[in-house]
Design an enzyme around this catalytic site. Structure first.
Site, PDB file in Angstrom:
ATOM      1  N   GLY A  94      -7.580 -21.622 -16.629  1.00 44.55           N
ATOM      2  CA  GLY A  94      -7.058 -20.773 -17.819  1.00 44.55           C
ATOM      3  C   GLY A  94      -6.227 -21.526 -18.822  1.00 44.55           C
ATOM      4  O   GLY A  94      -5.990 -22.682 -18.529  1.00 44.55           O
ATOM      5  N   THR A 123      13.651  -8.613  -7.848  1.00 44.37           N
ATOM      6  CA  THR A 123      13.386  -9.911  -6.970  1.00 44.37           C
ATOM      7  C   THR A 123      14.559 -10.619  -7.025  1.00 44.37           C
ATOM      8  O   THR A 123      15.077 -10.819  -8.098  1.00 44.37           O
ATOM      9  CB  THR A 123      12.256 -10.627  -7.833  1.00 44.37           C
ATOM     10  OG1 THR A 123      11.041  -9.838  -7.870  1.00 44.37           O
ATOM     11  CG2 THR A 123      12.070 -11.945  -7.329  1.00 44.37           C
ATOM     12  N   PHE A 129      -6.717 -15.884  -7.415  1.00 44.61           N
ATOM     13  CA  PHE A 129      -5.947 -16.818  -8.295  1.00 44.61           C
ATOM     14  C   PHE A 129      -6.475 -18.626  -8.275  1.00 44.61           C
ATOM     15  O   PHE A 129      -5.681 -19.251  -7.965  1.00 44.61           O
ATOM     16  CB  PHE A 129      -4.507 -16.863  -7.561  1.00 44.61           C
ATOM     17  CG  PHE A 129      -3.763 -15.305  -7.885  1.00 44.61           C
ATOM     18  CD1 PHE A 129      -2.858 -15.541  -9.026  1.00 44.61           C
ATOM     19  CD2 PHE A 129      -3.996 -14.445  -7.232  1.00 44.61           C
ATOM     20  CE1 PHE A 129      -2.407 -14.551  -9.348  1.00 44.61           C
ATOM     21  CE2 PHE A 129      -3.405 -13.154  -7.924  1.00 44.61           C
ATOM     22  CZ  PHE A 129      -2.744 -13.184  -8.701  1.00 44.61           C
ATOM     23  N   GLY A 171       1.388 -16.775 -17.418  1.00 45.45           N
ATOM     24  CA  GLY A 171       2.772 -16.404 -18.112  1.00 45.45           C
ATOM     25  C   GLY A 171       3.057 -15.029 -17.333  1.00 45.45           C
ATOM     26  O   GLY A 171       2.840 -14.911 -15.970  1.00 45.45           O
ATOM     27  N   PHE A 215       5.711  -5.920  -4.467  1.00 45.85           N
ATOM     28  CA  PHE A 215       4.720  -6.737  -4.853  1.00 45.85           C
ATOM     29  C   PHE A 215       3.463  -6.158  -5.562  1.00 45.85           C
ATOM     30  O   PHE A 215       2.512  -6.611  -5.752  1.00 45.85           O
ATOM     31  CB  PHE A 215       3.966  -6.963  -3.315  1.00 45.85           C
ATOM     32  CG  PHE A 215       4.960  -7.828  -2.601  1.00 45.85           C
ATOM     33  CD1 PHE A 215       5.011  -9.079  -2.538  1.00 45.85           C
ATOM     34  CD2 PHE A 215       5.849  -7.374  -1.800  1.00 45.85           C
ATOM     35  CE1 PHE A 215       5.741 -10.153  -1.735  1.00 45.85           C
ATOM     36  CE2 PHE A 215       6.735  -8.061  -0.920  1.00 45.85           C
ATOM     37  CZ  PHE A 215       6.729  -9.506  -1.198  1.00 45.85           C
ATOM     38  N   ARG A 242       5.467 -10.539 -21.949  1.00 48.06           N
ATOM     39  CA  ARG A 242       6.520 -11.720 -21.361  1.00 48.06           C
ATOM     40  C   ARG A 242       6.146 -13.042 -21.107  1.00 48.06           C
ATOM     41  O   ARG A 242       5.214 -12.937 -20.202  1.00 48.06           O
ATOM     42  CB  ARG A 242       7.465 -10.856 -20.594  1.00 48.06           C
ATOM     43  CG  ARG A 242       8.464  -9.979 -21.067  1.00 48.06           C
ATOM     44  CD  ARG A 242       9.232  -9.301 -19.835  1.00 48.06           C
ATOM     45  NE  ARG A 242       8.496  -8.123 -19.040  1.00 48.06           N
ATOM     46  CZ  ARG A 242       9.389  -7.484 -18.168  1.00 48.06           C
ATOM     47  NH1 ARG A 242      10.467  -7.554 -17.719  1.00 48.06           N
ATOM     48  NH2 ARG A 242       8.410  -6.706 -17.458  1.00 48.06           N
ATOM     49  N   CYS A 249       6.855 -12.368 -14.026  1.00 46.26           N
ATOM     50  CA  CYS A 249       7.394 -12.685 -12.751  1.00 46.26           C
ATOM     51  C   CYS A 249       7.174 -14.361 -12.437  1.00 46.26           C
ATOM     52  O   CYS A 249       8.070 -14.964 -12.420  1.00 46.26           O
ATOM     53  CB  CYS A 249       6.573 -11.913 -11.889  1.00 46.26           C
ATOM     54  SG  CYS A 249       7.279 -10.098 -12.033  1.00 46.26           S
ATOM     55  N   VAL A 259       8.687  -1.977 -12.682  1.00 47.52           N
ATOM     56  CA  VAL A 259       8.957  -1.599 -11.006  1.00 47.52           C
ATOM     57  C   VAL A 259       9.573  -0.188 -11.005  1.00 47.52           C
ATOM     58  O   VAL A 259       8.994   0.566  -9.882  1.00 47.52           O
ATOM     59  CB  VAL A 259       9.460  -2.799 -10.618  1.00 47.52           C
ATOM     60  CG1 VAL A 259      10.047  -2.398  -9.020  1.00 47.52           C
ATOM     61  CG2 VAL A 259       8.787  -3.951 -10.343  1.00 47.52           C
ATOM     62  N   ASN A 306       5.195 -15.362  -4.919  1.00 46.11           N
ATOM     63  CA  ASN A 306       4.788 -15.456  -6.267  1.00 46.11           C
ATOM     64  C   ASN A 306       4.590 -17.109  -6.726  1.00 46.11           C
ATOM     65  O   ASN A 306       3.918 -17.424  -7.335  1.00 46.11           O
ATOM     66  CB  ASN A 306       6.071 -15.003  -7.292  1.00 46.11           C
ATOM     67  CG  ASN A 306       5.801 -13.713  -7.539  1.00 46.11           C
ATOM     68  OD1 ASN A 306       4.967 -12.918  -7.068  1.00 46.11           O
ATOM     69  ND2 ASN A 306       6.635 -12.976  -8.277  1.00 46.11           N
TER      70      ASN A 306
HETATM   71  N1  LIG Z   1       7.067  -6.273 -13.461  1.00 48.60           N
HETATM   72  C1  LIG Z   1       6.516  -6.654 -12.414  1.00 48.60           C
HETATM   73  O1  LIG Z   1       5.129  -6.682 -12.249  1.00 48.60           O
HETATM   74  C2  LIG Z   1       7.250  -6.877 -11.125  1.00 48.60           C
HETATM   75  C3  LIG Z   1       6.489  -7.107  -9.795  1.00 48.60           C
HETATM   76  C4  LIG Z   1       7.372  -7.279  -8.647  1.00 48.60           C
HETATM   77  C5  LIG Z   1       8.703  -7.214  -8.937  1.00 48.60           C
HETATM   78  N2  LIG Z   1       9.284  -7.271 -10.132  1.00 48.60           N
HETATM   79  C6  LIG Z   1      10.787  -7.308 -10.100  1.00 48.60           C
HETATM   80  O2  LIG Z   1      11.202  -6.192 -10.199  1.00 48.60           O
HETATM   81  C7  LIG Z   1      12.360  -6.177 -11.139  1.00 48.60           C
HETATM   82  C8  LIG Z   1      12.328  -5.298 -12.469  1.00 48.60           C
HETATM   83  O3  LIG Z   1      11.060  -5.779 -13.072  1.00 48.60           O
HETATM   84  P1  LIG Z   1      10.371  -4.861 -14.253  1.00 48.60           P
HETATM   85  O4  LIG Z   1       9.421  -5.744 -14.820  1.00 48.60           O
HETATM   86  O5  LIG Z   1      10.322  -3.721 -13.991  1.00 48.60           O
HETATM   87  O6  LIG Z   1      11.857  -4.895 -15.306  1.00 48.60           O
HETATM   88  P2  LIG Z   1      11.765  -4.197 -16.902  1.00 48.60           P
HETATM   89  O7  LIG Z   1      12.623  -5.228 -17.549  1.00 48.60           O
HETATM   90  O8  LIG Z   1      10.428  -3.834 -17.251  1.00 48.60           O
HETATM   91  O9  LIG Z   1      12.960  -3.062 -16.492  1.00 48.60           O
HETATM   92  C9  LIG Z   1      14.250  -3.232 -15.933  1.00 48.60           C
HETATM   93  C10 LIG Z   1      14.922  -1.923 -16.369  1.00 48.60           C
HETATM   94  O10 LIG Z   1      16.003  -1.753 -15.873  1.00 48.60           O
HETATM   95  C11 LIG Z   1      17.093  -1.389 -16.951  1.00 48.60           C
HETATM   96  N3  LIG Z   1      18.505  -1.598 -16.794  1.00 48.60           N
HETATM   97  C12 LIG Z   1      18.895  -3.068 -16.959  1.00 48.60           C
HETATM   98  N4  LIG Z   1      20.127  -2.843 -16.418  1.00 48.60           N
HETATM   99  C13 LIG Z   1      20.318  -1.763 -15.873  1.00 48.60           C
HETATM  100  C14 LIG Z   1      21.680  -1.153 -15.597  1.00 48.60           C
HETATM  101  N5  LIG Z   1      22.870  -1.688 -15.293  1.00 48.60           N
HETATM  102  N6  LIG Z   1      21.515   0.057 -15.026  1.00 48.60           N
HETATM  103  C15 LIG Z   1      20.193   0.935 -14.986  1.00 48.60           C
HETATM  104  N7  LIG Z   1      19.351   0.248 -15.593  1.00 48.60           N
HETATM  105  C16 LIG Z   1      19.450  -0.868 -16.134  1.00 48.60           C
HETATM  106  C17 LIG Z   1      16.542  -1.737 -18.393  1.00 48.60           C
HETATM  107  O11 LIG Z   1      17.079  -0.936 -19.491  1.00 48.60           O
HETATM  108  C18 LIG Z   1      14.851  -1.814 -18.060  1.00 48.60           C
HETATM  109  O12 LIG Z   1      14.353  -0.303 -18.364  1.00 48.60           O
HETATM  110  C19 LIG Z   1      12.525  -7.630 -11.383  1.00 48.60           C
HETATM  111  O13 LIG Z   1      13.581  -8.347 -10.665  1.00 48.60           O
HETATM  112  C20 LIG Z   1      11.336  -8.135 -11.245  1.00 48.60           C
HETATM  113  O14 LIG Z   1      11.187  -9.749 -11.053  1.00 48.60           O
HETATM  114  C21 LIG Z   1       8.642  -7.040 -11.255  1.00 48.60           C
END
Ligand SMILES: NC(=O)c1ccc[n+]([C@@H]2O[C@H](COP(=O)([O-])OP(=O)(O)OC[C@H]3O[C@@H](n4cnc5c(N)ncnc54)[C@H](O)[C@@H]3O)[C@@H](O)[C@H]2O)c1
Length: 440
Positions: free
Chosen positions: A259, A121, A255, A263, A155, A334, A266, A11, A214
């Site tokens: 399947g 989130t 959706f 997983g 999103f 994940r 999120c 994100v 979600n």
């Molecule tokens: N991945 C998705 O598809 C998606 C979509 C929408 C929302 N989200 C939400 O967005 C958020 C991030 O998800 P993601 O998949 O990008 O996570 P991710 O695990 O890919 O990335 C998180 C990053 O934050 C860094 N980090 C952790 N603690 C830190 C700190 N204190 N200071 C600076 N950096 C720090 C980590 O090293 C990592 O690089 C979550 O809350 C997730 O639920 C994710």
């Protein structure tokens, strides 16, 4: 605008790169020095279609930089996004330690009035907590800058993240003051040209909206999986049913795919977090709990079918696996269904030979202690000489395999279609036994 983004994961990196691509001056900060070093060299550490050129362009234009220094990030901007992970805690609640740590780091350093936008989130009330944590640190320092927080849940879909960010269906803005709303309007104006996609609401409703979205999607999948299992018993093909109900505009086609269970980073954790919130408030949330239970069962369905094919004994058998990522177009593993299938089969003594176009480096790390798990260089190599083949991820390259060749090479002639990608009759005509999810 000068913007800092905390967290450079799926994100944060997409947010930073896309905001930089439209001309903002963006500095991304992450606590992972190896990730930051790679990014500083122009390497994108995740697989996300279309992201590399955006990062490259923006870095070349001098609009996008990366650092491990909070001092630098805080000094750079007065608009700061928090986009760090919020994984599940042991009790299922959202682990907010990364978010809280960001708030404290900000509070210790802010030098002027700032807007902190929470993109992670997070459960209802977290924005208030972030604001109070920052203000608490400012108070300790004896300074009184005006810190505002806003909720801006993300999103984007992994695999389509850049496109989703550049052309969002909607941008949810949760803010309690006009100034923050106006800043967010300006920030998103370049992505908002042909119609207004901003939906403005109060902070708590914005936080909740993300979970609602979600959980709704996860419930749809579990609903279809439950119907698929019943369909099998009734001699019904769930694929016909899917098309039949998906054409109803009140239901829609998305959706509804049965399947091997959902997983990803999120749905599972967000369901658990909302259930935890409801339990804390002693509020019933039976539908969400059922979606989790159905999914836990569904993640075992494919392995169970494979075991049944071998009359319960898969010891010494070789199972080829196509697809490791939790869905196509991402390297994210994940909570992927593939992990459940691999664990079930190798625990029963089977060898699993897997191939995935992009998730294999992640699989190598995750599976390093499993001696019955190996990786193949191609889909063909994985299947060659195996007993049966299971398809877990709907990558394009798995959509139209050479069934005749598969029938000639698979020793126990079984094809387990965990995504209902194939026409059962075609597979059978090639000489294979077809197993889908919820199919006749
Ligand atoms: N991945 C998705 O598809 C998606 C979509 C929408 C929302 N989200 C939400 O967005 C958020 C991030 O998800 P993601 O998949 O990008 O996570 P991710 O695990 O890919 O990335 C998180 C990053 O934050 C860094 N980090 C952790 N603690 C830190 C700190 N204190 N200071 C600076 N950096 C720090 C980590 O090293 C990592 O690089 C979550 O809350 C997730 O639920 C994710």
């Amino acid at each position: 605008m000068k913007i800092s983004v905390i967290g450079t994961g799926y994100v944060g990196l997409v947010t930073g790169a896309c905001l930089a691509d439209v001309g903002n001056d963006v500095l991304c900060v992450d606590v992972d020095p190896r990730k930051v070093e790679r990014l500083q060299r122009g390497e994108v550490p995740i697989h996300e279609p279309g992201l590399e050129p955006v990062v490259e362009r923006s870095m070349k234009a001098g609009h996008l930089r990366f650092t491990t220094s909070y001092d630098e990030a805080v000094g750079h901007a007065d608009i700061i996004f928090i986009a760090v992970g919020t994984p599940s805690g042991e009790d299922g609640s959202a682990d907010l330690s990364h978010v809280v740590s960001c708030a404290q780091e900000l509070g210790r350093r802010l030098r002027r009035d700032s807007l902190v936008i929470v993109k992670s989130t997070v459960p209802v009330g977290t924005n208030d907590m972030v604001r109070e944590a920052i203000r608490g640190e400012l108070k300790k320092r004896g300074v009184g800058f005006g810190v505002r927080t806003a909720s801006n849940p993300e999103f984007l879909k992994e695999g389509f993240a850049v496109a989703d960010f550049m052309k969002p269906d909607r941008v949810i803005v949760g803010a309690d003051d006009e100034e923050s709303i106006e800043t967010m309007r300006q920030l998103y104006a370049p992505f908002n040209r042909n119609r207004d996609r901003l939906i403005v609401m109060d902070v708590r409703s914005a936080e909740f909206t993300k979970y609602a979205a979600n959980c709704m999607l996860a419930v749809r999948i579990s609903f279809m999986n439950e119907l698929a299992n019943l369909a099998e018993r009734l001699g019904v093909d769930i694929e016909h049913v899917r098309q039949g109900i998906g054409s109803d505009p009140r239901i829609g086609p998305q959706f509804l795919y049965a399947g091997a269970g959902f997983g990803g980073s999120c749905f599972p954790k967000d369901l658990r977090a909302l259930i935890h919130t409801a339990d804390e408030r002693r509020q019933a949330c039976d539908i969400l709990k059922a979606a989790v239970d159905v999914n836990a069962r569904q993640r075992r369905v494919l392995a169970d079918k494979i075991k049944q094919h071998f009359n319960g004994d898969v010891k010494g058998r070789t199972i080829a696996l196509w697809g490791l990522a939790f869905k196509a177009n991402t390297d994210d593993m994940r909570e992927a269904s593939s992990l459940a299938v691999i664990e079930e089969l190798t625990a029963a003594g089977a060898c699993v030979v897997a191939y995935d176009p992009v998730a294999m480096p992640n699989a190598r790390v995750q599976m390093r202690d499993n001696s019955l798990f190996t990786l193949a260089a191609s889909a063909r190599e994985a299947a060659e000489g195996a007993d049966v083949l299971a398809v877990i991820t709907e990558w394009l390259e798995f959509r139209s395999p050479d069934f005749e060749w598969l029938a000639s090479t698979l020793r126990a002639k079984g094809l387990f279609d965990g995504r209902n990608l194939y026409d059962p009759a075609t597979v059978r005509a090639a000489g294979l036994t077809y197993y889908g999810i919820g199919r006749v």
